[in-house]
Enzyme design. Structure first.
Site, PDB file in Angstrom:
ATOM      1  N   CYS A  69       0.834  -1.202   0.000  1.00  0.00           N
ATOM      2  CA  CYS A  69       0.000   0.000   0.000  1.00  0.00           C
ATOM      3  C   CYS A  69       0.872   1.258   0.000  1.00  0.00           C
ATOM      4  CB  CYS A  69      -0.920  -0.071   1.227  1.00  0.00           C
ATOM      5  SG  CYS A  69      -1.603   1.482   1.789  1.00  0.00           S
ATOM      6  N   CYS A  72       0.217   3.940   2.631  1.00  0.00           N
ATOM      7  CA  CYS A  72       0.669   3.445   3.943  1.00  0.00           C
ATOM      8  C   CYS A  72       2.159   3.730   4.128  1.00  0.00           C
ATOM      9  CB  CYS A  72       0.452   1.931   4.073  1.00  0.00           C
ATOM     10  SG  CYS A  72      -1.271   1.427   4.005  1.00  0.00           S
TER      11      CYS A  72
END
Ligand SMILES: [Zn+2]
Length: 148
Positions: A69, A72
């Site tokens: 991600c 993230c």
């Protein structure tokens, strides 16, 4: 009177009791000797997550993330800065939802990154999406009872 607060050791999962006026004095786990509250982000596993979210009196901010991600990974340094800024008032941890897939279902995670704030053994607030350090710090300070 300094009331004892429950803090789960992020290394071994033992539940420690720390007087509230000693939270900033480098308390250590009575079982394994690891620091309990060092203003750093710790990566935890599903077992420690379950214990800490159920027991901890100190605000605990959990970042649900995964290596694939992008947002993230972008938020990771911001999360560390926020941990520094909050100091002993809160603990910030991360859990890798790829390594621990069950935690996403158990905590109703629909997208990552999602931050969930816990205090006194229950969920206080949650927020999804990558945000800067200042917003992470404000989220904890406005939603949790900090320095009580
Ligand atoms: Zn320990």
């Amino acid at each position: 009177m300094a009331k004892p607060m429950k803090l789960t050791c992020l290394a071994c999962g033992a539940v420690n009791r720390v007087p509230s006026d000693k939270l900033g004095a480098g308390p250590k786990c009575g079982t394994c000797g690891e620091k309990l509250n060092d203003a750093k982000v710790h990566e935890i596993d599903a077992g420690v997550l379950a214990k800490a979210t159920k027991n901890d009196d100190l605000p605990l901010l959990v970042d649900f993330w995964a290596p694939w991600c992008g947002p993230c990974r972008m938020m990771a340094p911001e999360f560390s800065k926020a941990a520094q800024a909050l100091g002993p008032d809160a603990r910030l941890v991360k859990i890798n939802t790829e390594d621990h897939p069950k935690v996403s279902a158990r905590n109703n995670i629909r997208g990552i990154p999602t931050m969930i704030l816990y205090q006194n053994g229950r969920e206080v607030a949650r927020q999804s999406g990558a945000v800067p350090a200042r917003a992470i710090e404000d989220f904890v300070r406005t939603k949790a009872r900090v320095g009580a």
